[in-house]
Enzyme design. Sequence first.
Site, PDB file in Angstrom:
ATOM      1  N   ASP A   8      19.689  97.412  85.478  1.00  0.00           N
ATOM      2  CA  ASP A   8      19.860  97.990  86.526  1.00  0.00           C
ATOM      3  C   ASP A   8      19.599  97.031  87.687  1.00  0.00           C
ATOM      4  O   ASP A   8      18.980  96.498  87.976  1.00  0.00           O
ATOM      5  CB  ASP A   8      19.310  99.118  86.496  1.00  0.00           C
ATOM      6  CG  ASP A   8      18.865 100.162  85.704  1.00  0.00           C
ATOM      7  OD1 ASP A   8      20.415 100.137  84.630  1.00  0.00           O
ATOM      8  OD2 ASP A   8      18.426 101.089  85.405  1.00  0.00           O
ATOM      9  N   ASP A 129      23.654 112.585  82.397  1.00  0.00           N
ATOM     10  CA  ASP A 129      22.030 112.924  82.438  1.00  0.00           C
ATOM     11  C   ASP A 129      21.668 114.157  83.230  1.00  0.00           C
ATOM     12  O   ASP A 129      21.829 114.957  83.654  1.00  0.00           O
ATOM     13  CB  ASP A 129      22.040 111.918  83.939  1.00  0.00           C
ATOM     14  CG  ASP A 129      22.771 110.597  83.547  1.00  0.00           C
ATOM     15  OD1 ASP A 129      22.366 109.892  82.226  1.00  0.00           O
ATOM     16  OD2 ASP A 129      23.327 110.245  84.449  1.00  0.00           O
TER      17      ASP A 129
END
Length: 238
Positions: A8, A129
């Site tokens: 990330d 998500d």
Amino acid sequence: MYVIPAIDIKDGTCVRLQKGDYNTAEKVAEDPYVTAKSFKDMGAKYLHMVDLDGAKDGEMKNKELICDVAKSSGLRVDVGGGIRSMDAIEYYLTHGVNQVVLGSVAVKNPKLVTDAVRNFGDKIIVGIDAYKGYVKTEGWIDGSDIYYTELAKRMEAVGVEKFIFTDINRDGMQTGPNLVQLEALSNSVSADIIASGGISDITDIRDLMSLSIFGAICGKSIYAGSLDLKKAIKLTRG
């Protein structure tokens, strides 16, 4: 099942968050290029990358860095975060990235997903998500009234063949994946499922293997040392 390490990117560095909270950003590696190479050396075939700045701001913030890492890594790289247009999708797919992950637009602009699948087929992944089962968007800041299995069914109907499912409440917490929701998702669609969020150790990997899903994204557990990536890959043979 494939074990898929994650990188990330926030402000050009490798970080991990807890439950998607940007205030919890913790630097976990010095160099994304070296990190990706180490994953390759341990046997990884895939790499999941996220532009965290892009996810929050709705635009590609770290695209050059991500594409450079993708091209140099020797891995099959998928990337998500801030991909909101066909131009953005095309940019990544023509600059070394193998697949793109569309998240917020699946809720806010589903026509883009339809058009992207028509143009790029299985290079399009939809990221779902969810917090307590309901989908969140814009870097997990905005809520919705769409249940995660319903979104998956809608997206499969337009041709999506692969989903990444993240239980936000477990992401970065190393509390184990949400096996119940993952199994429900797997039973709801015929598409490939990649689990993300909460994976802590080799026991979690074994549990996910029992669901016969495509893959498991692992981030915090690798960086923290609770999951030996090389052993996990050997166990899953992927």
